[in-house]
Design a protein around this motif. Structure first.
Motif, mmCIF file in Angstrom:
data_model
loop_
_atom_site.group_PDB
_atom_site.id
_atom_site.type_symbol
_atom_site.label_atom_id
_atom_site.label_comp_id
_atom_site.label_asym_id
_atom_site.label_seq_id
_atom_site.Cartn_x
_atom_site.Cartn_y
_atom_site.Cartn_z
ATOM 1 N N TYR A 104 0.868 -1.177 0.000
ATOM 2 C CA TYR A 104 0.000 0.000 0.000
ATOM 3 C C TYR A 104 0.903 1.226 0.000
ATOM 4 C CZ TYR A 104 -3.665 -3.224 1.425
ATOM 5 O OH TYR A 104 -4.547 -4.253 1.478
ATOM 6 N N ILE A 105 0.671 2.132 -0.917
ATOM 7 C CA ILE A 105 1.446 3.362 -0.998
ATOM 8 C C ILE A 105 0.471 4.526 -0.982
ATOM 9 C CG2 ILE A 105 3.006 4.754 -2.390
ATOM 10 C CD1 ILE A 105 4.103 2.122 -3.529
ATOM 11 N N TYR A 106 0.665 5.423 -0.040
ATOM 12 C CA TYR A 106 -0.189 6.604 0.052
ATOM 13 C C TYR A 106 0.466 7.760 -0.686
ATOM 14 C CZ TYR A 106 -2.547 10.699 1.796
ATOM 15 O OH TYR A 106 -3.222 11.872 1.865
ATOM 16 N N ARG A 107 -0.308 8.436 -1.519
ATOM 17 C CA ARG A 107 0.156 9.636 -2.217
ATOM 18 C C ARG A 107 -0.863 10.744 -1.966
ATOM 19 N NH1 ARG A 107 5.015 8.318 -4.879
ATOM 20 N NH2 ARG A 107 4.728 9.913 -6.447
ATOM 21 N N LYS A 108 -0.394 11.965 -1.959
ATOM 22 C CA LYS A 108 -1.281 13.097 -1.679
ATOM 23 C C LYS A 108 -2.213 13.422 -2.845
ATOM 24 C CE LYS A 108 1.509 15.306 1.802
ATOM 25 N NZ LYS A 108 2.159 16.518 2.267
ATOM 26 N N SER A 109 -1.869 12.987 -4.052
ATOM 27 C CA SER A 109 -2.723 13.262 -5.208
ATOM 28 C C SER A 109 -3.063 11.948 -5.908
ATOM 29 C CB SER A 109 -2.022 14.204 -6.188
ATOM 30 O OG SER A 109 -1.046 13.516 -6.928
ATOM 31 N N ARG A 110 -4.002 12.019 -6.850
ATOM 32 C CA ARG A 110 -4.413 10.835 -7.612
ATOM 33 C C ARG A 110 -3.639 10.705 -8.922
ATOM 34 N NH1 ARG A 110 -7.584 6.839 -6.458
ATOM 35 N NH2 ARG A 110 -8.790 6.987 -8.350
ATOM 36 N N GLU A 111 -2.614 11.510 -9.113
ATOM 37 C CA GLU A 111 -1.822 11.415 -10.336
ATOM 38 C C GLU A 111 -1.105 10.074 -10.380
ATOM 39 O OE1 GLU A 111 0.701 14.763 -11.147
ATOM 40 O OE2 GLU A 111 -0.784 16.147 -10.335
ATOM 41 N N GLY A 112 -1.087 9.463 -11.559
ATOM 42 C CA GLY A 112 -0.498 8.129 -11.688
ATOM 43 C C GLY A 112 0.820 8.100 -12.424
ATOM 44 N N MET B 42 7.750 3.029 -11.113
ATOM 45 C CA MET B 42 7.769 2.210 -9.907
ATOM 46 C C MET B 42 7.574 0.720 -10.219
ATOM 47 S SD MET B 42 5.437 2.523 -6.494
ATOM 48 C CE MET B 42 4.014 1.685 -7.156
ATOM 49 N N LEU B 43 6.735 0.408 -11.209
ATOM 50 C CA LEU B 43 6.397 -0.991 -11.497
ATOM 51 C C LEU B 43 7.025 -1.520 -12.786
ATOM 52 C CD1 LEU B 43 2.648 -0.844 -10.435
ATOM 53 C CD2 LEU B 43 4.553 -1.837 -9.159
ATOM 54 N N LYS B 44 8.024 -0.855 -13.311
ATOM 55 C CA LYS B 44 8.600 -1.257 -14.605
ATOM 56 C C LYS B 44 9.179 -2.672 -14.582
ATOM 57 C CE LYS B 44 13.081 0.828 -13.885
ATOM 58 N NZ LYS B 44 13.379 2.060 -13.271
ATOM 59 N N ASP B 45 9.679 -3.133 -13.442
ATOM 60 C CA ASP B 45 10.257 -4.480 -13.347
ATOM 61 C C ASP B 45 9.323 -5.480 -12.675
ATOM 62 O OD1 ASP B 45 12.662 -3.657 -14.561
ATOM 63 O OD2 ASP B 45 13.413 -2.896 -12.644
ATOM 64 N N PHE B 46 8.122 -5.080 -12.381
ATOM 65 C CA PHE B 46 7.160 -5.954 -11.706
ATOM 66 C C PHE B 46 6.710 -7.059 -12.650
ATOM 67 C CE2 PHE B 46 2.725 -6.942 -10.435
ATOM 68 C CZ PHE B 46 2.998 -7.447 -9.175
ATOM 69 N N ARG B 47 6.744 -8.301 -12.193
ATOM 70 C CA ARG B 47 6.395 -9.444 -13.044
ATOM 71 C C ARG B 47 5.260 -10.293 -12.474
ATOM 72 N NH1 ARG B 47 8.228 -6.599 -16.136
ATOM 73 N NH2 ARG B 47 10.305 -6.635 -16.979
ATOM 74 N N TYR C 184 -9.008 2.305 -11.151
ATOM 75 C CA TYR C 184 -8.329 3.564 -11.418
ATOM 76 C C TYR C 184 -7.627 3.480 -12.771
ATOM 77 C CZ TYR C 184 -5.019 7.429 -10.585
ATOM 78 O OH TYR C 184 -4.278 8.564 -10.685
ATOM 79 N N ALA C 185 -7.941 4.394 -13.684
ATOM 80 C CA ALA C 185 -7.475 4.336 -15.077
ATOM 81 C C ALA C 185 -5.957 4.375 -15.213
ATOM 82 C CB ALA C 185 -8.089 5.466 -15.880
ATOM 83 N N ALA C 186 -5.253 4.925 -14.254
ATOM 84 C CA ALA C 186 -3.791 5.019 -14.355
ATOM 85 C C ALA C 186 -3.136 3.641 -14.444
ATOM 86 C CB ALA C 186 -3.222 5.788 -13.170
ATOM 87 N N TYR C 187 -3.776 2.617 -13.919
ATOM 88 C CA TYR C 187 -3.205 1.261 -13.973
ATOM 89 C C TYR C 187 -3.303 0.642 -15.368
ATOM 90 C CZ TYR C 187 -3.388 1.424 -8.866
ATOM 91 O OH TYR C 187 -3.224 1.771 -7.559
ATOM 92 N N ASP C 188 -4.196 1.125 -16.201
ATOM 93 C CA ASP C 188 -4.441 0.510 -17.512
ATOM 94 C C ASP C 188 -3.231 0.528 -18.431
ATOM 95 O OD1 ASP C 188 -6.994 -0.007 -16.658
ATOM 96 O OD2 ASP C 188 -7.901 1.679 -17.731
#
Length: 89
Positions: free
Chosen positions: A6-14, A20-25, A33-37
């Motif tokens: 869980y990561i908390y950010r002050k804004s909803r900007e993605g 952050m997830l470029k190497d996530f497999r 949330y559309a930013a994940y698409d």
């Protein structure tokens, strides 16, 4: 893989997600949330968020029979899935 982050950010900007997830497999389980698409990894949308959205939409549109039928059919399918999972061995 049994980790949750869980990561908390002050804004909803993605903007930060791709870096952050470029190497996530793994499989990213998230809300709608559309930013994940735009992420290049396997994804699963959270069923609790989907059910919540169905409930909110039905309450806001109580005469929408097509929506109610869709939610009902989804509920029947989900109950069948749960029933097969809970069968004792």
């Amino acid at each position: 893989m049994e980790e949750v982050v869980y990561i908390y950010r002050k804004s909803r900007e993605g903007n930060f997600l791709n870096d952050m997830l470029k190497d996530f497999r793994g499989v990213l389980i998230s809300d709608f949330y559309a930013a994940y698409d735009s992420l290049a990894c396997e994804q699963q949308k959270c069923l609790i968020h989907l059910i919540r959205d169905f409930n909110n939409d039905i309450q806001a549109n109580p005469w929408d029979e097509e929506l109610k039928n869709l939610a009902s059919d989804f509920g029947k399918l989900l109950r069948k899935i749960i029933d097969t999972r809970d069968v004792p061995k």
